[in-house]
Motif scaffolding. Structure first.
Motif, mmCIF file in Angstrom:
data_model
loop_
_atom_site.group_PDB
_atom_site.id
_atom_site.type_symbol
_atom_site.label_atom_id
_atom_site.label_comp_id
_atom_site.label_asym_id
_atom_site.label_seq_id
_atom_site.Cartn_x
_atom_site.Cartn_y
_atom_site.Cartn_z
ATOM 1 N N LEU A 150 0.859 -1.184 0.000
ATOM 2 C CA LEU A 150 0.000 0.000 0.000
ATOM 3 C C LEU A 150 0.893 1.231 0.000
ATOM 4 O O LEU A 150 1.885 1.290 0.733
ATOM 5 C CB LEU A 150 -0.890 0.031 1.247
ATOM 6 N N ILE A 151 0.549 2.226 -0.818
ATOM 7 C CA ILE A 151 1.259 3.508 -0.823
ATOM 8 C C ILE A 151 0.244 4.598 -0.526
ATOM 9 O O ILE A 151 -0.739 4.767 -1.254
ATOM 10 C CB ILE A 151 1.947 3.761 -2.180
ATOM 11 N N SER A 152 0.471 5.334 0.562
ATOM 12 C CA SER A 152 -0.523 6.314 0.999
ATOM 13 C C SER A 152 0.100 7.291 1.995
ATOM 14 O O SER A 152 1.183 7.041 2.539
ATOM 15 C CB SER A 152 -1.713 5.602 1.651
ATOM 16 N N LYS A 153 -0.599 8.410 2.222
ATOM 17 C CA LYS A 153 -0.260 9.309 3.324
ATOM 18 C C LYS A 153 -1.362 9.323 4.375
ATOM 19 O O LYS A 153 -1.298 10.091 5.338
ATOM 20 C CB LYS A 153 -0.026 10.736 2.803
ATOM 21 N N SER A 154 -2.348 8.469 4.192
ATOM 22 C CA SER A 154 -3.487 8.427 5.117
ATOM 23 C C SER A 154 -3.241 7.405 6.222
ATOM 24 O O SER A 154 -3.058 6.209 5.951
ATOM 25 C CB SER A 154 -4.758 8.061 4.352
ATOM 26 N N LEU A 155 -3.264 7.855 7.466
ATOM 27 C CA LEU A 155 -3.080 6.943 8.588
ATOM 28 C C LEU A 155 -4.226 5.938 8.659
ATOM 29 O O LEU A 155 -4.015 4.767 8.996
ATOM 30 C CB LEU A 155 -2.971 7.727 9.897
ATOM 31 N N ASP A 156 -5.435 6.370 8.326
ATOM 32 C CA ASP A 156 -6.576 5.449 8.333
ATOM 33 C C ASP A 156 -6.370 4.323 7.317
ATOM 34 O O ASP A 156 -6.654 3.150 7.612
ATOM 35 C CB ASP A 156 -7.869 6.200 8.012
ATOM 36 N N GLU A 157 -5.895 4.666 6.127
ATOM 37 C CA GLU A 157 -5.636 3.646 5.107
ATOM 38 C C GLU A 157 -4.557 2.677 5.590
ATOM 39 O O GLU A 157 -4.655 1.469 5.401
ATOM 40 C CB GLU A 157 -5.181 4.313 3.805
ATOM 41 N N ILE A 158 -3.527 3.220 6.210
ATOM 42 C CA ILE A 158 -2.418 2.382 6.663
ATOM 43 C C ILE A 158 -2.858 1.470 7.801
ATOM 44 O O ILE A 158 -2.496 0.292 7.853
ATOM 45 C CB ILE A 158 -1.224 3.264 7.071
ATOM 46 N N ARG A 159 -3.664 2.011 8.731
ATOM 47 C CA ARG A 159 -4.190 1.162 9.819
ATOM 48 C C ARG A 159 -5.003 -0.002 9.255
ATOM 49 O O ARG A 159 -4.866 -1.146 9.699
ATOM 50 C CB ARG A 159 -5.052 1.998 10.757
ATOM 51 N N LYS A 172 7.897 2.306 5.489
ATOM 52 C CA LYS A 172 9.080 3.081 5.112
ATOM 53 C C LYS A 172 8.676 4.217 4.179
ATOM 54 O O LYS A 172 7.588 4.186 3.584
ATOM 55 C CB LYS A 172 10.115 2.181 4.432
ATOM 56 N N PRO A 173 9.523 5.232 4.036
ATOM 57 C CA PRO A 173 9.192 6.348 3.149
ATOM 58 C C PRO A 173 9.300 5.949 1.684
ATOM 59 O O PRO A 173 10.084 5.068 1.324
ATOM 60 C CB PRO A 173 10.232 7.417 3.505
ATOM 61 N N LEU A 174 8.497 6.602 0.849
ATOM 62 C CA LEU A 174 8.527 6.321 -0.580
ATOM 63 C C LEU A 174 9.884 6.668 -1.173
ATOM 64 O O LEU A 174 10.380 5.992 -2.069
ATOM 65 C CB LEU A 174 7.426 7.127 -1.290
ATOM 66 N N GLN A 175 10.485 7.730 -0.658
ATOM 67 C CA GLN A 175 11.816 8.118 -1.135
ATOM 68 C C GLN A 175 12.786 7.963 0.027
ATOM 69 O O GLN A 175 12.628 8.564 1.075
ATOM 70 C CB GLN A 175 11.825 9.581 -1.603
ATOM 71 N N GLY A 176 13.796 7.147 -0.155
ATOM 72 C CA GLY A 176 14.758 6.942 0.916
ATOM 73 C C GLY A 176 15.693 5.808 0.573
ATOM 74 O O GLY A 176 15.496 5.076 -0.395
ATOM 75 N N SER A 177 16.742 5.666 1.379
ATOM 76 C CA SER A 177 17.718 4.599 1.150
ATOM 77 C C SER A 177 18.460 4.323 2.445
ATOM 78 O O SER A 177 18.329 5.065 3.422
ATOM 79 C CB SER A 177 18.720 5.013 0.058
ATOM 80 N N ILE A 207 5.259 3.783 2.162
ATOM 81 C CA ILE A 207 5.019 2.443 1.634
ATOM 82 C C ILE A 207 4.811 1.509 2.819
ATOM 83 O O ILE A 207 5.622 1.475 3.738
ATOM 84 C CB ILE A 207 6.202 1.939 0.803
ATOM 85 N N ALA A 208 3.720 0.777 2.771
ATOM 86 C CA ALA A 208 3.482 -0.289 3.745
ATOM 87 C C ALA A 208 3.483 -1.610 2.976
ATOM 88 O O ALA A 208 2.700 -1.784 2.037
ATOM 89 C CB ALA A 208 2.151 -0.086 4.461
ATOM 90 N N GLN A 209 4.383 -2.508 3.342
ATOM 91 C CA GLN A 209 4.493 -3.799 2.672
ATOM 92 C C GLN A 209 4.200 -4.926 3.648
ATOM 93 O O GLN A 209 4.633 -4.886 4.814
ATOM 94 C CB GLN A 209 5.901 -4.006 2.099
ATOM 95 N N GLY A 210 3.451 -5.912 3.185
ATOM 96 C CA GLY A 210 3.203 -7.076 4.010
ATOM 97 C C GLY A 210 4.514 -7.732 4.412
ATOM 98 O O GLY A 210 5.398 -7.943 3.574
#
Length: 347
Positions: A150-159, A172-177, A207-210
């Protein structure tokens, strides 16, 4: 052959970097090398493009530490017309400049395009790198090799997404290393979830990954060159990145350690699935981070760890990479502009 390595900064370079290994291998093969930083391009009124090249001040170094010492203390700066550069090797990490020097983050891709127009071979292809400035690029690859994401900025979506994943998620952030701001979340009811969300979302989308259970053993970094696993004398350029105790991140920069790994048919199949797009995009040198039959990330900017691999197996993979560049320069001499940079980059 003259190779210009484009990096974030000279002071940020280190002896254990893959770029260092590549530079030393190029010098050992008799080539001229220089470094270019984001402030080093000059586009003149006559439309000529030059680079302010940073040139190490001595001959072939004894080792990587000596090379970096020379790079920091005994260099000269020379303005070179870009037509006198054979290969521009784009090795910067845009995420390192995104906060404090946003103007610098995309310079490699922008001026890389101009260099290509003037006959320079640029790897990885700058047009493709411009499309891969963050981890959204990964979503263009087949679903079969990607974790549930899931890619989002919504805490509700992430929950809600966390609740749908029985084994938890990695956030993790969409942009980062380098494993920066990477967290494992077991439940949407974790008391510190709001604080984690605030820390990570400050950098933009998340980014939220299973979570993949095999991640406890770390991931496998496999180098691809010209779309295929980098190989020499029956050894693959691959190693396992083992996370430190209590860590979810396996990045070497986050205290992970390197261990030898056997490259299995399953791993090779994963690499084969991503090969067509990497070739089409002109991605010459790439690092895949693999867990089981899934890829966590595809590093197309600064895949690292080649020195770790060379130490583990006693194989000089860096010279193989430079030899491949030599062949591209020879092909360009024979074909001129009849082959696009993207084609030549993975030929």
């Amino acid at each position: 052959m003259r190779i210009a390595f484009f990096v974030n900064s000279i002071e940020g370079e280190a002896s254990y970097f893959t770029t260092t290994s590549l530079a030393i291998a190029a010098m050992a093969r008799g080539h001229d090398i220089c470094y270019v930083t984001p402030d080093g391009f000059v586009l003149r009124p006559d439309d000529s493009l030059s680079v302010r090249a940073i040139i190490p001040g001595v001959g072939k170094p004894k080792n990587a530490d000596a090379f970096i010492a020379t790079l920091n203390e005994k260099t000269s700066t020379k303005t070179i017309d870009v037509v006198d550069v054979d290969v521009l090797f784009l090795r910067n990490d845009p995420s390192l400049d995104a906060d404090e020097r946003p103007w610098a983050a995309h310079v490699g891709a922008m001026f890389g395009r101009l260099a290509v127009e003037r006959g320079v071979i640029a790897v990885n292809d700058p047009d493709a790198l411009a499309k891969a400035q963050n981890k959204l690029y990964f979503q263009d690859f087949p679903e079969v090799i990607r974790p549930t994401t899931l890619i989002s900025k919504s805490l509700d979506e992430i929950r809600a997404f966390i609740d749908s994943q029985k084994r938890g998620v990695v956030l993790k952030p969409l942009q980062g290393s380098g494993g920066r701001h990477v967290f494992k979340i077991k439940s949407s009811k974790e008391s510190n979830l709001n604080q984690i969300f605030e820390a990570v979302s400050g950098e933009g989308y998340l980014i939220a990954q299973g979570y993949l259970p095999d991640a406890v053993e770390g991931d496998i970094r496999l180098f691809l060159m010209n779309g295929r696993p980098l190989e020499k004398d029956g050894s693959y350029a691959a190693f396992r990145r083992v996370p430190a105790k209590g860590e979810v991140r396996s990045n070497i920069s986050a205290a992970g350690t390197a261990a030898a790994v056997k490259v299995t048919p399953e791993i090779l199949e994963v690499a084969e699935i991503v090969r067509p797009k990497l070739v089409a995009d002109g991605m010459f040198l790439v690092g895949l981070d693999i867990i089981g039959s899934k890829i966590l990330e595809i590093n197309v900017f600064t895949p690292g760890g080649l020195q770790n691999i060379e130490r583990l197996y006693g194989v000089d993979f860096s010279s193989v990479v430079i030899e491949a560049l030599e062949k591209k320069v020879s092909t360009r001499a024979n074909y001129g502009s009849r082959l696009s940079n993207a084609v030549l980059a993975t030929l």
